[in-house]
Design a protein around this motif. Structure first.
Motif, PDB file in Angstrom:
ATOM      1  N   GLY A  33       0.813  -1.210   0.000  1.00 11.77           N
ATOM      2  CA  GLY A  33       0.000   0.000   0.000  1.00 11.77           C
ATOM      3  C   GLY A  33       0.839   1.249   0.000  1.00 11.77           C
ATOM      4  O   GLY A  33       2.069   1.194  -0.151  1.00 11.77           O
ATOM      5  N   ALA A  47      -3.905   4.090   0.319  1.00 16.44           N
ATOM      6  CA  ALA A  47      -4.556   2.958  -0.343  1.00 16.44           C
ATOM      7  C   ALA A  47      -3.778   1.690  -0.066  1.00 16.44           C
ATOM      8  O   ALA A  47      -2.576   1.731   0.197  1.00 16.44           O
ATOM      9  CB  ALA A  47      -4.647   3.192  -1.845  1.00 16.44           C
ATOM     10  N   THR A  56      -8.974  -4.244  -2.535  1.00 12.76           N
ATOM     11  CA  THR A  56      -8.301  -2.977  -2.312  1.00 12.76           C
ATOM     12  C   THR A  56      -9.074  -2.166  -1.283  1.00 12.76           C
ATOM     13  O   THR A  56     -10.240  -2.441  -1.013  1.00 12.76           O
ATOM     14  CB  THR A  56      -8.226  -2.141  -3.608  1.00 12.76           C
ATOM     15  N   ASN A  57      -8.410  -1.191  -0.687  1.00 12.13           N
ATOM     16  CA  ASN A  57      -9.133  -0.214   0.115  1.00 12.13           C
ATOM     17  C   ASN A  57      -8.455   1.134  -0.033  1.00 12.13           C
ATOM     18  O   ASN A  57      -7.268   1.219  -0.354  1.00 12.13           O
ATOM     19  CB  ASN A  57      -9.275  -0.635   1.580  1.00 12.13           C
ATOM     20  N   TYR A  58      -9.240   2.179   0.189  1.00  8.32           N
ATOM     21  CA  TYR A  58      -8.788   3.542  -0.038  1.00  8.32           C
ATOM     22  C   TYR A  58      -9.209   4.456   1.103  1.00  8.32           C
ATOM     23  O   TYR A  58     -10.267   4.261   1.714  1.00  8.32           O
ATOM     24  CB  TYR A  58      -9.409   4.109  -1.329  1.00  8.32           C
ATOM     25  N   ALA A  62      -8.851   9.612  -1.299  1.00  9.53           N
ATOM     26  CA  ALA A  62      -8.251   8.990  -2.476  1.00  9.53           C
ATOM     27  C   ALA A  62      -9.288   8.316  -3.381  1.00  9.53           C
ATOM     28  O   ALA A  62      -9.071   8.203  -4.589  1.00  9.53           O
ATOM     29  CB  ALA A  62      -7.216   7.961  -2.040  1.00  9.53           C
ATOM     30  N   ARG A  63     -10.377   7.900  -2.765  1.00 10.00           N
ATOM     31  CA  ARG A  63     -11.375   7.143  -3.539  1.00 10.00           C
ATOM     32  C   ARG A  63     -11.928   7.998  -4.680  1.00 10.00           C
ATOM     33  O   ARG A  63     -12.354   9.126  -4.491  1.00 10.00           O
ATOM     34  CB  ARG A  63     -12.492   6.696  -2.601  1.00 10.00           C
ATOM     35  N   THR A  67      -5.955   5.241  -7.986  1.00 10.94           N
ATOM     36  CA  THR A  67      -6.165   3.821  -8.243  1.00 10.94           C
ATOM     37  C   THR A  67      -4.896   3.060  -7.916  1.00 10.94           C
ATOM     38  O   THR A  67      -3.824   3.375  -8.437  1.00 10.94           O
ATOM     39  CB  THR A  67      -6.539   3.565  -9.710  1.00 10.94           C
ATOM     40  N   ILE A  68      -5.042   2.065  -7.048  1.00 13.71           N
ATOM     41  CA  ILE A  68      -3.901   1.235  -6.684  1.00 13.71           C
ATOM     42  C   ILE A  68      -3.976  -0.069  -7.463  1.00 13.71           C
ATOM     43  O   ILE A  68      -5.061  -0.621  -7.693  1.00 13.71           O
ATOM     44  CB  ILE A  68      -3.863   0.978  -5.166  1.00 13.71           C
ATOM     45  N   LEU A  79       0.457   3.421  -7.923  1.00  8.82           N
ATOM     46  CA  LEU A  79      -0.604   4.325  -7.491  1.00  8.82           C
ATOM     47  C   LEU A  79      -0.792   5.364  -8.587  1.00  8.82           C
ATOM     48  O   LEU A  79       0.058   6.243  -8.768  1.00  8.82           O
ATOM     49  CB  LEU A  79      -0.254   4.997  -6.168  1.00  8.82           C
TER      50      LEU A  79
END
Length: 121
Positions: A33, A47, A56-58, A62-63, A67-68, A79
């Motif tokens: 991350g 992220a 994934t989580n943000y 960032a959401r 985009t990771i 990223l």
């Protein structure tokens, strides 16, 4: 020897984009991350991603803009940052650990040295 090496930071204008990359050596992390730290502020989660996407989580900020992703070998994380704002200016750190949920709390085993992102207004 384990290392995380970031690249891709730089200077952009508001609304611009940057793509950060981080390559892990000496390990194949289950989860990776990004964190960031702006001047005078605490380090914050950006992220996280498991080796097996699409888990994934943000962070809320960032959401929708960031985009990771990971490469197929699982040794690199990326990223993609779009629509950047001045408050995105920070040093961005790559992290690696064993659980995605621990990535978000910073409970990770490895940190990179960081790459500077500067967004001009």
């Amino acid at each position: 020897q384990v290392s995380l090496v970031e690249s891709g930071g730089g200077f952009v204008q508001t609304g611009g984009s940057l793509r950060l990359a981080c390559t892990a050596s000496g390990l194949r992390p289950v989860a990776m991350g990004w964190f960031r730290q702006a001047p005078g502020k605490e380090r914050e989660f950006v992220a996280g991603i498991r080796r097996s996407e699409p888990n994934t989580n943000y962070a809320d900020f960032a959401r929708g803009r960031f985009t990771i992703s990971r490469d197929s070998d699982g040794n690199a994380v990326f990223l993609q940052m779009n629509n950047l704002r001045p408050d995105d200016t920070a040093v961005y750190y790559c992290v690696a650990g064993s659980l995605l949920r621990k990535i978000a709390t910073g409970d990770v085993a490895y940190w990179g040295q960081g790459t500077q992102v500067t967004v001009a207004s």
